[in-house]
Design an enzyme around this catalytic site. Sequence first.
Site, PDB file in Angstrom:
ATOM      1  N   ASP A 141       0.843  -1.193   0.000  1.00 38.47           N
ATOM      2  CA  ASP A 141       0.000   0.000   0.000  1.00 38.47           C
ATOM      3  C   ASP A 141       0.884   1.252   0.000  1.00 38.47           C
ATOM      4  O   ASP A 141       1.965   1.242  -0.592  1.00 38.47           O
ATOM      5  CB  ASP A 141      -0.932  -0.036   1.225  1.00 38.47           C
ATOM      6  CG  ASP A 141      -2.278   0.613   0.967  1.00 38.47           C
ATOM      7  OD1 ASP A 141      -2.309   1.834   0.720  1.00 38.47           O
ATOM      8  OD2 ASP A 141      -3.308  -0.082   1.012  1.00 38.47           O
ATOM      9  N   HIS A 214      -3.741   5.993   3.592  1.00 36.90           N
ATOM     10  CA  HIS A 214      -4.415   4.797   3.090  1.00 36.90           C
ATOM     11  C   HIS A 214      -3.762   3.515   3.608  1.00 36.90           C
ATOM     12  O   HIS A 214      -4.438   2.588   4.057  1.00 36.90           O
ATOM     13  CB  HIS A 214      -4.401   4.831   1.558  1.00 36.90           C
ATOM     14  CG  HIS A 214      -5.281   3.844   0.873  1.00 36.90           C
ATOM     15  ND1 HIS A 214      -4.898   2.534   0.647  1.00 36.90           N
ATOM     16  CD2 HIS A 214      -6.518   3.955   0.336  1.00 36.90           C
ATOM     17  CE1 HIS A 214      -5.863   1.905  -0.006  1.00 36.90           C
ATOM     18  NE2 HIS A 214      -6.862   2.740  -0.202  1.00 36.90           N
ATOM     19  N   SER A 544     -11.044  -0.868  -0.849  1.00 34.47           N
ATOM     20  CA  SER A 544      -9.758  -0.819  -0.138  1.00 34.47           C
ATOM     21  C   SER A 544      -9.923  -1.178   1.330  1.00 34.47           C
ATOM     22  O   SER A 544      -9.009  -1.706   1.958  1.00 34.47           O
ATOM     23  CB  SER A 544      -9.146   0.584  -0.223  1.00 34.47           C
ATOM     24  OG  SER A 544      -8.446   0.787  -1.404  1.00 34.47           O
TER      25      SER A 544
END
Length: 761
Positions: A141, A214, A544
Amino acid sequence: MASSIRTTLPLLLSVLLFLGRYDAAQAAQPERGTYIVHVAKSEMPQSFEHHTLWYESSLKSVSDSAEMIYTYDNAIHGYATRLTAEEARLLESQSGILAVLPEMRYELHTTRTPQFLGLDKSADMFPESSSASDVIIGVLDTGVWPESKSFDDTGLGPVPSSWKGECEVGTNFSASNCNRKLIGARFFAKGCEAMLGPINETEESRSPRDDDGHGTHTASTAAGSVVSGASLFGYAAGTARGMATRARVAVYKVCWKGGCFSSDILAAIESAIQDNANVLSLSLGGGMADYFRDSVAIGAFSAMEKGILVSCSAGNAGPSPYSLSNVAPWITTVGAGTLDRDFPAYVALGNGLNFSGVSLYRGNALPDSPLPFVYAGNASNATNGNLCVTGTLSPEKVAGKIVLCDRGLTARVQKGSVVKSAGALGMVLSNTAANGEELVADAHLLPASAVGEKAGDAIKKYLFSEAKPTVSILFEGTKVGIQPSPVVAAFSSRGPNSITPQILKPDLIAPGVNILAGWSKAVGPTGLPVDNRRVDFNIISGTSMSCPHVSGLAALIKSVHPEWSPAAVRSALMTTAYTVYKTGAKLQDSATGKPSTPFDHGAGHVDPVAALNPGLVYDLTVDDYLGFLCALNYSASEINTLAKRKFECEAGKQYSVNDLNYPSFAVLFESGSGSGVVKHSRTVTNVGPAGTYKASVTSDAASVKISVEPEVLSLKENEKKSFIVTFSSSGSTQDRVNAFGRLEWSDGKHVVGTPISINWG
């Protein structure tokens, strides 16, 4: 290409940033691009002592200046380099070179969850044994914010002896940032830098540090430690925890402001395999491509061979059909559903009508009295002024008012920033037909509420008919127990599978809407540069978010059943997933308000407690997948690209995609064929006590008869037995549209469910 549902500016600006930096790179080397060279390692001439020397020689034969960016030995056999198109063509024609594939750019697919999944009541089912803390989840990520409390290692024992990874040093990141929880952190930027130029270290850390948020969110969702008193500005207050709280986390930073590049992703998978990760979580995706051309699929195949389960997000391109990413059958593909939690913010009009919206705004309150209300389209000279794009609002028309903006084109939170900078005091954000009634909450920079399309239309009717419209926004905090829940998120990508229609995808859904998890202190909760707020936890949405739920749950199952293969773990999650509410009604689709189908939810919504004891599993070996590739009529070199070795499909053998031992049935009748018979063969393994299972089938396809042979299976512990499902179409045209059904095996204690989709090609 799937895009993130998150409304953070870095990803919205990434396209512009990418184009700008890409143009600059191309101007310097206009004819070169990055390629990934797949090599048949077994064909190395004897004159070379090592395969890397052969790689160098092959590269020098087509280019004097090209250098290898990466060499690979685990994820693939080969290397990445910069070549002209002609050099790539010449290289691909050489003996021993399987394929020369251009670099692909992937995008990110942007604490009540444990209670919602029943994990809080089932601690005894997940023993606090050493095996639970021996499982290692690798997260590919944007990196990690190691100071997050979600990575506190209190109570964890020594790092597992199997771990071979490291804590890589870089900008704002030292070896001491790792601990017994966050046991490894690496970054991979060579592919990105080859395409876009050097990482700008004043904007992002050239290290495993997460400047985006994220990666921290996904890693803490999968395996975050227990953190009490967590919330976002008081919203979703409670105890935050990942799915596998005792699992270890290894972070592989592959995503940058310019995107996530396939050469970097492969390098990260290469390292994760070497490091001995047990589960890999990838909340990213790209365009659709055949498996032998898709770097995520290729790398995932290698991980699967090593016993590593790979979980990927399905994408955020729903509710359009054929919108899935990551559909290879050796990948667990995860769609998104809602929780039973909401963040209501009511819009009260001057005519007495009230509409329910959502918001995570926490800041200075609006005046108690209603404020003047204006439609953005009437406060702008731009043709798209209704979308509240930067520079389109007239300050003299919106100052001191609340503005109604339509969704589309730019990020939801960015619209609020535009409204605020124009001098308005608040915003109502209306869905359009593209989003329907689905509401996603945001931590807006000004008082704002998001409403569905129907409410938006009613509000506009008021605005257009009232001479002096007014409005108030009332924020109600956090509400739980919202029903029905879960429903399939409208943004969640849908089937059918455009690469192999006979493999049903997504595999299942998991929570992916308004998820609270750890966040980076380098960026505000909106991700906008003007957002100076800093938070420990953030609430965001996307597949996600659903992907790491399944990654963490897979780690939990792996800790209890360490001998299970990735396919067995996935089967357990799929066959125990549920497709109806406790009322008996079918799971709903947020996009339509109607019952969802296996093209939307796959096998159903994950139920981790049931998955621990599935009764039967549909297992798969590497040879099964190779037979599947033969059934696709892949060439020897295409199979070698995936398998990294020579494999010859048997000349006289009849290979069928329908025989892959997958825990679902995607039935495809030939187009134009009024009638026909399709057979699917499967084998189940009994992972519970000896028992007798009986089959039952339900279907909404009136013209298709479904039979199971045999209908009863008596199995001893660990015994395998096979069965055949026959689908016979009568030739009637009354339901020659997608139809759906379900096969269940039950011994009275276990229900082993598999979805059925029926399609006429």
